[in-house]
Design a protein around this motif. Structure first.
Motif, short mmCIF file in Angstrom:
data_model
loop_
_atom_site.label_atom_id
_atom_site.label_comp_id
_atom_site.label_asym_id
_atom_site.label_seq_id
_atom_site.Cartn_x
_atom_site.Cartn_y
_atom_site.Cartn_z
N MET A 1 0.84 -1.17 0.00
CA MET A 1 0.00 0.00 0.00
C MET A 1 0.89 1.24 0.00
O MET A 1 1.84 1.33 0.77
CB MET A 1 -0.90 -0.01 1.23
N ALA A 2 0.59 2.17 -0.85
CA ALA A 2 1.36 3.41 -0.94
C ALA A 2 0.51 4.59 -0.52
O ALA A 2 -0.71 4.53 -0.60
CB ALA A 2 1.85 3.61 -2.37
N ARG A 3 1.15 5.65 -0.08
CA ARG A 3 0.43 6.86 0.32
C ARG A 3 1.10 8.03 -0.40
O ARG A 3 2.32 8.21 -0.31
CB ARG A 3 0.51 7.02 1.83
N ILE A 4 0.31 8.81 -1.14
CA ILE A 4 0.88 9.93 -1.89
C ILE A 4 0.06 11.19 -1.63
O ILE A 4 -1.11 11.13 -1.27
CB ILE A 4 0.91 9.64 -3.41
N VAL A 5 0.67 12.34 -1.81
CA VAL A 5 -0.02 13.63 -1.76
C VAL A 5 0.04 14.19 -3.17
O VAL A 5 1.12 14.35 -3.74
CB VAL A 5 0.64 14.59 -0.75
N LEU A 6 -1.14 14.45 -3.74
CA LEU A 6 -1.20 14.90 -5.13
C LEU A 6 -0.87 16.38 -5.25
O LEU A 6 -1.18 17.18 -4.38
CB LEU A 6 -2.60 14.64 -5.68
N ASN A 7 -0.24 16.74 -6.39
CA ASN A 7 0.04 18.15 -6.65
C ASN A 7 -1.20 18.80 -7.27
O ASN A 7 -2.16 18.12 -7.61
CB ASN A 7 1.29 18.30 -7.53
N PRO A 8 -1.22 20.12 -7.43
CA PRO A 8 -2.41 20.82 -7.93
C PRO A 8 -2.86 20.40 -9.33
O PRO A 8 -4.00 20.66 -9.71
CB PRO A 8 -2.00 22.29 -7.92
N ALA A 9 -2.00 19.74 -10.11
CA ALA A 9 -2.40 19.31 -11.46
C ALA A 9 -3.52 18.27 -11.39
O ALA A 9 -4.36 18.20 -12.28
CB ALA A 9 -1.20 18.74 -12.20
N ILE A 10 -3.53 17.44 -10.38
CA ILE A 10 -4.60 16.47 -10.18
C ILE A 10 -5.20 16.75 -8.81
O ILE A 10 -4.61 16.43 -7.79
CB ILE A 10 -4.07 15.02 -10.23
N GLN A 11 -6.36 17.37 -8.80
CA GLN A 11 -6.97 17.76 -7.53
C GLN A 11 -7.58 16.57 -6.79
O GLN A 11 -7.39 16.43 -5.59
CB GLN A 11 -8.06 18.82 -7.76
N ILE A 12 -8.34 15.73 -7.49
CA ILE A 12 -9.02 14.61 -6.82
C ILE A 12 -8.84 13.35 -7.67
O ILE A 12 -9.01 13.38 -8.88
CB ILE A 12 -10.53 14.89 -6.66
N ILE A 13 -8.50 12.27 -7.00
CA ILE A 13 -8.48 10.97 -7.66
C ILE A 13 -9.02 9.96 -6.64
O ILE A 13 -8.57 9.91 -5.50
CB ILE A 13 -7.07 10.57 -8.17
N SER A 14 -10.02 9.21 -7.06
CA SER A 14 -10.59 8.20 -6.16
C SER A 14 -11.24 7.12 -6.98
O SER A 14 -11.57 7.31 -8.15
CB SER A 14 -11.61 8.84 -5.20
N ASP A 27 -7.17 14.73 4.77
CA ASP A 27 -6.05 15.69 4.77
C ASP A 27 -5.50 15.97 3.37
O ASP A 27 -4.50 16.64 3.20
CB ASP A 27 -4.93 15.21 5.70
N GLY A 28 -6.17 15.42 2.34
CA GLY A 28 -5.73 15.65 0.96
C GLY A 28 -4.84 14.57 0.40
O GLY A 28 -4.59 14.52 -0.80
N SER A 29 -4.35 13.68 1.23
CA SER A 29 -3.51 12.59 0.74
C SER A 29 -4.39 11.49 0.15
O SER A 29 -5.61 11.47 0.33
CB SER A 29 -2.63 12.04 1.87
N VAL A 30 -3.76 10.57 -0.55
CA VAL A 30 -4.47 9.48 -1.22
C VAL A 30 -3.80 8.16 -0.85
O VAL A 30 -2.58 8.06 -0.86
CB VAL A 30 -4.46 9.67 -2.75
N ILE A 31 -4.62 7.17 -0.53
CA ILE A 31 -4.10 5.83 -0.28
C ILE A 31 -4.36 5.00 -1.53
O ILE A 31 -5.47 4.98 -2.07
CB ILE A 31 -4.77 5.19 0.95
N VAL A 32 -3.30 4.33 -2.03
CA VAL A 32 -3.39 3.52 -3.25
C VAL A 32 -3.18 2.05 -2.88
O VAL A 32 -2.22 1.71 -2.18
CB VAL A 32 -2.32 3.95 -4.28
N ALA A 33 -4.08 1.20 -3.35
CA ALA A 33 -3.94 -0.24 -3.11
C ALA A 33 -4.26 -0.98 -4.39
O ALA A 33 -5.05 -0.50 -5.21
CB ALA A 33 -4.88 -0.68 -1.99
N LYS A 34 -3.66 -2.15 -4.57
CA LYS A 34 -3.94 -2.95 -5.76
C LYS A 34 -5.37 -3.48 -5.66
O LYS A 34 -5.79 -3.94 -4.60
CB LYS A 34 -2.94 -4.10 -5.87
N GLU A 35 -6.08 -3.38 -6.77
CA GLU A 35 -7.47 -3.83 -6.78
C GLU A 35 -7.52 -5.35 -6.65
O GLU A 35 -6.81 -6.07 -7.35
CB GLU A 35 -8.14 -3.39 -8.09
#
Length: 197
Positions: A1-14, A27-35
């Motif tokens: 599992m990775a945790r990233i904070v997106l820059n302003p170029a991509i505001q929302i990804i879910s 807090d604006g960060s995103v958690i990424v997991a393999k489907e």
């Protein structure tokens, strides 16, 4: 599992993208997991099936609780007080899945007389919303008195109630003090303390 904070170029990804699931955090960060890929041949064990059923029922109960304006407002207040990482659904689901607990029913100051006190201490993972106390005369199979304390204005993880008796019990009477604690999700637990007045 990775945790990233997106820059302003991509505001929302879910949601699911390219075999990965992205979960936006408060807090604006995103958690990424393999489907996870479904396995049509997999048969869950009895314990796994029971656990999945509990979550299905809890999810349905979550929807019903969110339809109650007062209950939803109480949970939303707790989320607001919980800081930027607090989220409504996990808070409510956790409350649904865990019943409250009664730690103490202290009868040391109760002798069956008017003015005697009974101390109750209850706790819950989110908050105790109501306490109910019944003094039951087992000798006559009758309720001596019953009282309730509603805590919806100030819900907290632990609740203490010192109840003052309003009715006397005849000497040498076998009684039972029944205390019930309720949480905001509607879970309840009862504790019975027998004694002779």
């Amino acid at each position: 599992m990775a945790r990233i904070v997106l820059n302003p170029a991509i505001q929302i990804i879910s949601g699911g993208v390219g075999g990965f699931v992205y979960r936006q955090q408060a807090d604006g960060s995103v958690i990424v997991a393999k489907e996870a890929l479904p396995d049509p041949d997999r048969i869950p064990t009895a314990a796994q099936a029971a656990h999945l059923q509990r979550f299905k029922e809890a999810s349905a109960r979550f929807q019903r609780l969110m339809e109650d304006v007062g209950v939803k407002a109480a949970y939303e207040k707790m989320v607001a007080e919980g800081g930027p990482m607090a989220q409504l659904r996990p808070l409510v689901m956790g409350d649904i899945l865990k019943a409250p607990k009664i730690d103490t029913v202290d009868l040391s100051n109760y002798m069956g007389k008017v003015g005697d006190t009974i101390r109750v201490l209850a706790e819950d993972s989110v908050g105790v919303s109501r306490l109910k106390l019944t003094i039951y005369d087992k000798s006559d199979d009758d309720v001596v008195e019953t009282a309730e304390k509603v805590l919806t204005d100030k819900i907290s993880g632990a609740a203490e109630w010192v109840y003052t008796a309003t009715k006397a019990v005849p000497a040498e009477t076998l009684i039972e003090v029944q205390v019930t604690a309720y949480d905001l999700a509607g879970n309840e637990i009862m504790r019975v303390a027998p004694m002779t007045a």
